[in-house]
Design a protein around this motif. Structure first.
Motif, short mmCIF file in Angstrom:
data_model
loop_
_atom_site.label_atom_id
_atom_site.label_comp_id
_atom_site.label_asym_id
_atom_site.label_seq_id
_atom_site.Cartn_x
_atom_site.Cartn_y
_atom_site.Cartn_z
N SER A 5 12.22 -3.29 3.01
CA SER A 5 11.13 -2.32 2.92
C SER A 5 11.17 -1.40 4.13
CB SER A 5 9.78 -3.03 2.84
OG SER A 5 8.72 -2.10 2.70
N VAL B 121 10.03 1.17 5.89
CA VAL B 121 8.83 2.00 5.83
C VAL B 121 9.01 3.28 6.65
CG1 VAL B 121 6.36 2.10 6.35
CG2 VAL B 121 7.38 -0.02 5.51
N SER C 231 4.11 6.81 5.89
CA SER C 231 3.34 5.83 5.12
C SER C 231 2.41 5.04 6.04
CB SER C 231 4.28 4.87 4.38
OG SER C 231 3.53 3.91 3.66
N HIS D 139 -1.54 5.03 5.68
CA HIS D 139 -2.24 3.75 5.59
C HIS D 139 -3.36 3.69 6.61
CE1 HIS D 139 -1.60 -0.74 4.51
NE2 HIS D 139 -2.84 -0.55 4.91
N ASP E 21 7.70 0.03 -7.79
CA ASP E 21 7.16 -0.30 -6.46
C ASP E 21 7.49 0.78 -5.45
OD1 ASP E 21 5.95 -2.62 -7.20
OD2 ASP E 21 7.40 -3.96 -6.25
N HIS F 298 6.59 0.47 -2.41
CA HIS F 298 6.84 -0.22 -1.13
C HIS F 298 8.26 -0.81 -1.06
CE1 HIS F 298 4.72 -3.77 -3.29
NE2 HIS F 298 6.02 -4.00 -3.35
N GLN G 224 7.20 2.85 1.50
CA GLN G 224 5.78 2.64 1.75
C GLN G 224 5.51 1.26 2.34
OE1 GLN G 224 3.49 5.35 1.10
NE2 GLN G 224 5.59 6.12 1.14
N THR G 225 4.35 1.11 2.98
CA THR G 225 3.92 -0.21 3.42
C THR G 225 3.58 -1.04 2.18
OG1 THR G 225 1.62 0.52 3.65
CG2 THR G 225 3.02 0.66 5.61
N TYR G 226 3.54 -2.36 2.36
CA TYR G 226 3.33 -3.25 1.22
C TYR G 226 1.97 -3.02 0.55
CZ TYR G 226 7.55 -5.85 2.22
OH TYR G 226 8.87 -6.21 2.39
N CYS H 294 1.81 -1.32 -2.57
CA CYS H 294 1.82 -0.01 -3.21
C CYS H 294 2.78 -0.01 -4.39
CB CYS H 294 2.21 1.08 -2.20
SG CYS H 294 1.94 2.77 -2.79
#
Length: 509
Positions: free
Chosen positions: A113, A115, A119, A123, A315, A317, A322-324, A326
């Motif tokens: 992930s 990121v 993002s 967030h 997904d 993320h 993206q951060t988790y 999402c």
């Protein structure tokens, strides 16, 4: 004049905490009198990125030892009295450091992930407002953006104007939501006991979990065999459907995959859509990982056929940086979600949908209370731009192809599955001498070398390629989707793994 629903200032009771905070706020107000809220938020975001860069540990993988686990378990129990904030922060930083750095450029296991900083900032700003995004009444701003974003994503996938959906926590929840919608659209209550559904031998485990939660038994699942590229065999699917119909069962769902976790393979979506149409079945595409190729500049054609699906999980993320938390589910006809999930409790009557333009997302999924998950993705798309996002996706695909070619040039390495959607599988091949004095491949020795090479790469913080099994044989696997990883850096990892394998073979004699 006091507005309706507001507490008059004179009737408010100031606590010691509030008094202290008010004093600090007054001092800050004097310093920032001419600064706009957006400028303050920008300053906060810049400070956040600076702090994050200074506090993240360098290790790719940090698994706590028994002593550290014991200390953290002891810290988990709250004390009767509060503790100093700095002390608590220090403990939290230590606790959070014991993790796999899924965003690290040289973490290649699972689906990483990586990121993007946009993002993180999206967030942060979303968290500042703590929006309840269940209904239009509670979140008209974020709900308007989420609604349009879902329709735009559906258009990118080639789905019609009737499409709609909902942002969810991730692929597991998206798959479950799709299964429920498919069940309610295709089956009567009486048919559920005779229903059967079709997945491939490589379908993600979250699908079977979702089927169980939706009330189906594992015996109702048909695992369709795959071809040599790990794609669902259409001929085998047709035979399975025919056999089930002859047995008096009720086929209703095909689950295809756009981007297998193990190999990056994509099922033959167009052909599967043809079967679904001919047999009047619901086609769900699990694109949690690979769905992002839809936004690629160069490889969008790989997802051909997804436009014919009834539903798509995706997904952000994973490969939209993206951060988790999402994920998104898109359905071909949004009415199917409304039919399955509409809520009519009396205490939410003020949030009824006045028109189709006012979307209550709690009527399109399982959650009532839900965060504004779409806003951080919106923030990324706005600040990064679609062209750059597409370049990032293409870069991950090209990295895997470069690494595959590098391993092909090295002695004693073989490619188990070629690079697809930024994923490839490979293995060190160890040779031994048999009783006749002939040189032959040793499966057991090869497995030991590959396992040990992965462990040493992680322990020395070189990289984190993990192992998996295909056709029962263990091999190494890499998913190379980080925009922050250069080709030269990746090739250094390839040669480091080769050196580790040589070192291990020497030790094993």
């Amino acid at each position: 004049m006091t507005r309706v629903g507001m507490i008059p200032e004179s009737s408010k009771i100031a606590t010691p905490y509030q008094t202290t905070q008010q004093t600090k706020m007054m001092e800050q107000d004097e310093q920032t009198a001419n600064v706009t809220p957006s400028q303050l938020a920008e300053k906060l975001c810049k400070s956040f990125l600076d702090v994050r860069s200074r506090t993240l540990p360098p290790d790719i993988v940090d698994v706590a030892d028994e002593r550290e686990v014991a200390a953290m378990r002891a810290l988990a129990i709250p004390s009767t009295q509060g503790r100093p904030m700095r002390e608590t922060i220090e403990d939290m930083l230590r606790i959070m450091s014991h993790r796999v750095a899924m965003e690290h450029p040289r973490f290649f296991g699972f689906i990483p992930s990586p990121v993007h900083e946009s993002s993180l900032l999206g967030h942060v700003i979303t968290t500042m407002f703590n929006v309840h995004a269940g209904s239009w009444f509670e979140s008209s701003g974020p709900s308007a953006v989420e609604d349009v974003m879902i329709k735009w994503l559906a258009q990118q996938a080639g789905l019609p104007d009737t499409a709609g959906g909902v942002f969810v926590s991730g692929g597991s929840m998206a798959n479950l939501t799709a299964i429920v919608a498919a069940r309610d659209a295709k089956l009567s209550f009486e048919q559920r006991a005779k229903a059967v559904f079709y997945v491939s031998e490589q379908t993600h485990c979250s699908v079977q979990k979702g089927l169980g939660i939706a009330g189906f038994h594992a015996s109702q699942t048909r695992h369709v065999e795959c071809d040599h590229s790990f794609r669902m065999k259409v001929s085998s699917l047709r035979k399975a459907i025919a056999a089930d119909r002859d047995a008096g069962l009720v086929p209703f769902l095909i689950v295809a995959t756009c981007g297998l976790t193990n190999t990056g393979s994509i099922d033959p979506l167009d052909e599967l859509a043809g079967v679904a149409e001919a047999e009047d079945l619901w086609l769900h595409v699990d694109g949690a990982y690979g769905g992002s190729v839809i936004l690629s500049n160069q490889h969008k054609h790989l997802a051909q056929g997804v436009a014919r699906a009834h539903s798509l999980s995706w997904d952000a993320h994973k490969w939209l940086f993206q951060t988790y938390g999402c994920g998104v589910l898109i359905v071909r006809d949004s009415r199917h979600l409304i039919q399955s999930f509409t809520t009519n409790a009396s205490y939410i009557q003020d949030a009824e949908e006045a028109s189709s333009a006012h979307v209550n997302f709690w009527n399109r999924g399982i959650e009532l209370t839900r965060p504004a998950r779409a806003m951080k993705l919106w923030f990324t798309l706005q600040t990064l731009g679609l062209d750059k996002l597409g370049e990032f996706i293409d870069h991950g695909i090209q990295l895997a192809e470069a690494a595959e070619q590098a391993f092909r040039k090295l002695e004693n390495w073989k490619i188990v599955t070629p690079a697809q959607l930024g994923i490839f599988n490979f293995s060190y091949v160890a040779w031994s001498i048999n009783l006749d004095g002939e040189r032959e491949v040793s499966e057991s020795l090869s497995e030991r070398v590959n396992v040990e090479a992965s462990k040493r790469a992680i322990s020395r913080n070189i990289a984190a390629p993990l192992t998996t099994r295909l056709h029962g044989k263990l091999n190494l696997r890499m998913c190379t989707i980080s925009p922050n990883l250069g080709t030269d850096q990746l090739l250094e990892v390839v040669h480091a793994l080769d050196s580790l394998a040589t070192e291990i073979m020497a030790e094993m004699g």
